[in-house]
Design an enzyme around this catalytic site. Structure first.
Site, PDB file in Angstrom:
ATOM      1  N   ARG A  93       7.015   1.637   9.227  1.00 27.68           N
ATOM      2  CA  ARG A  93       7.128   0.193   9.170  1.00 27.68           C
ATOM      3  C   ARG A  93       7.773  -0.229   7.859  1.00 27.68           C
ATOM      4  NH1 ARG A  93       3.841  -4.043   7.877  1.00 27.68           N
ATOM      5  NH2 ARG A  93       2.269  -2.787   6.846  1.00 27.68           N
ATOM      6  N   HIS A  94       8.498  -1.331   7.877  1.00 30.93           N
ATOM      7  CA  HIS A  94       8.997  -1.910   6.631  1.00 30.93           C
ATOM      8  C   HIS A  94       7.848  -2.646   5.939  1.00 30.93           C
ATOM      9  CE1 HIS A  94      11.221  -4.423   3.818  1.00 30.93           C
ATOM     10  NE2 HIS A  94      12.232  -3.581   3.977  1.00 30.93           N
TER      11      HIS A  94
END
Lengths: 389, 389
Positions: free
Chosen positions: A229-230
């Site tokens: 995930r960012h």
């Protein structure tokens, strides 16, 4: 006459071994420089011994050393030292990735090198650089990945320590080393003066931490591993489909709207918990559950077409076989080959720097045999008669 | 007069936003170039909106744009286009990271740019490059990390897809972009001619896959995620101690002997299953169990001293807080600061390229306010009287 690349007037003496240094000189060679590997007759570049092998020749060594030449010189032997010093006198660049102090022990510290050639650009790539308390320590990629913080933000908290799956510690040091060499060379065009470039692998790890340092220094929260995930943009991660995971990167409101439209999920769009990027980031777990409810109903291939057609950046998670066989990667000439006299046709990653006016050849010169270019190198320095050892 | 760096005679026009492009121009600025960010008055660089914020100013934006100047220009407005074209005429380098086709839509494709300035080096950094079937697609870091293969070799098979914890897709494209710019500039010193440099993020992912492609093409085995282990050197991984994990990188027989000595485990050394590196790699699970039997008896700090004193490369797995406070990283000037007029003192990662003859300042100029350097920029092109908008 076809030129080999924008750096075709550069002569590089290459004392590097294994990866960080050879990566820097590989880019120099890819860009057209003449790179002469100086290897010890007995030990040579360690990477020649790294498997797997093709007809006994290391695939690892061959890909990092394509386009280079080799001469075997024993830098503790007077005759060979004379050859080496003639090469240094003629060279534009010398690159090494020994532990600091090694060149001095050989009698070739920066003070001596610039005596021989005041115009020389001398690049030293090492684990910790040539100054500071850790300078004398040995380092490998794994060590600086651990010390430099990238492992602390990679992976899943519950899965245990996770290394970046490629030797990013070596490779980024090679790239920053190249950047330093070119900066010093550009300055030399005006001043006529050489310089020493000192690049430490640990420093480079700090330089590629991107927003992790900025975030920590702004809010005091120690960044944690984030899986796929960012840290601050949502949805921007890997999602399960019916068959495999895909990446969806809906980095702003317009793209989020398009994604919800493509999935026919107006309810997600209307949910106040997902209204802004900040809210989506706070509620990323629930958002992922909602998106995957729909995504698992169809295959990765189908969703990539639908989501891609909607204009939302997305893509598969390719394995190395899929990368090597990808049509775009072929069209970009990113899988090249060499015709090796021992190993035959060997394919490898290409050069990602495309410059107008120069060929980007599909076939490059193979990596050298140890001492395979002795005659040509001796001729370069007017010592062709010294080729008899 | 103190020079700002080896690139202090370069003038760079910077149309980039967010990360890949700004990273390239950050290195240019760090090396002394004058970098003028041209931002749209209404939208500016998106990264100005990325949190966390310090007094309302993005930490992300500030670290990537330190040392640059800013002028706001609407490239759809005739007056502003005239300013832009004067800048292009005077510049050495123009960098952008738009999707291919955007510059053409603005009327500033490569054909037009080289009409304005035949000596210009024009660097276009994009997701997929300016040729090939995917060229028109948008990409973000996550997308190319997925497509380029690095995610397929990072993490643990049972943990699910794992992203490299930093935007390595953007950052390596920035570094290869810098490399291309400098190569073209060096060539221009002799030819006087400009060039276009085309760097695609996906290509760069292929270029940093290191031995994964070579291994696959040599033996046909698709590389798998390896957790915290090197694929072909053993022991070279993270190990548990009494309190936290440490990295031990015993890359050859001598180091393996020293490690077994430091652990007082001659039985491991004598075990025929661990005799060669190939055998140790085949039997890595059992070897890890054996080594950890001893390692879990003492703390990470104790073992790092004992193993380090024995001459075996090793190190902690630092989090970002530990990185920022490390004595060596401080000594290498890898945490620098800017004095920002809005945010105050802001610390950030420094420049890993150390070149003799140039300062490596602890304090750099802050990132610009939007349009904050209008007057100075207009003065540069002899349009100071145009500053009234």
């Amino acid at each position: 006459m076809t030129r080999t690349g924008p750096l075709d007037r550069l002569l590089v003496i290459d004392l590097t071994r294994v990866l960080a240094g050879p990566y820097a000189t590989m880019v120099l060679a890819d860009m057209g420089a003449r790179v002469i590997k100086v290897e010890a007759p007995a030990t040579a570049d360690d990477a020649r011994e790294f498997g797997p092998f093709i007809n006994g020749k290391s695939a690892y060594f061959m890909s990092l050393n394509r386009g280079k030449e080799s001469i075997a010189l024993n830098l503790k032997d007077d005759h060979d030292r004379a050859i080496f010093e003639k090469l240094v006198a003629k060279a534009d660049v010398l690159v090494e990735n020994y532990r600091p102090g090694t060149m001095e022990k050989l009698g070739y510290g920066w003070d001596r090198l610039k005596d021989i050639n005041p115009k020389l650009i001398y690049a030293a790539i090492s684990g910790f650089g040539h100054t500071g308390p850790y300078r004398a320590r040995a380092a490998y990629d794994m060590v600086v990945q651990g010390m430099g913080g990238i492992m602390s933000v990679t992976g899943y908290p519950e899965a245990g320590p996770t290394r970046v799956g490629t030797s990013i510690g070596d490779i980024t040091a090679g790239l920053f080393g190249f950047a330093g060499i070119m900066s010093a060379l550009y300055d030399r065009e005006r001043t006529g003066k050489g310089a020493m470039v000192d690049v430490g692998m640990l420093d480079c790890q700090v330089a590629i931490l991107e927003n992790a340092i900025g975030r920590y220094l702004a809010d005091g929260v120690v960044p944690q591993p984030l899986g796929a995930r960012h840290p601050s943009i949502t949805p921007f991660e890997a999602f399960a489909t019916k068959d495999s995971h895909i990446i969806v990167a809906a980095g702003n409101r317009t793209l989020f709207e398009k994604l919800c439209g493509a999935l026919e999920r107006p309810d997600i769009m209307a949910d106040p918990d997902f209204e802004t990027n900040d809210l989506r980031t706070q509620n990323h777990e629930r958002l992922k559950v909602e998106l995957e409810k729909t995504l698992v109903t169809r295959s990765a291939e189908e969703w990539l077409r639908v989501i891609g057609d909607a204009g939302v950046p997305c893509g598969p998670i390719n394995n190395v076989e899929q990368v090597v066989n990808d049509a775009h990667i072929a069209a970009r000439n990113m899988i090249i080959r060499t015709d090796d006299p021992v190993a035959g046709t060997v394919r490898m990653a290409g050069n990602p720097i495309k410059v107008t006016g120069f060929d980007d050849p599909r076939k490059r010169r193979p990596a050298p045999q140890l001492d395979g270019d002795r005659e040509a190198v001796l001729e370069l320095i007017g010592m062709a008669d010294a080729s008899a050892r």
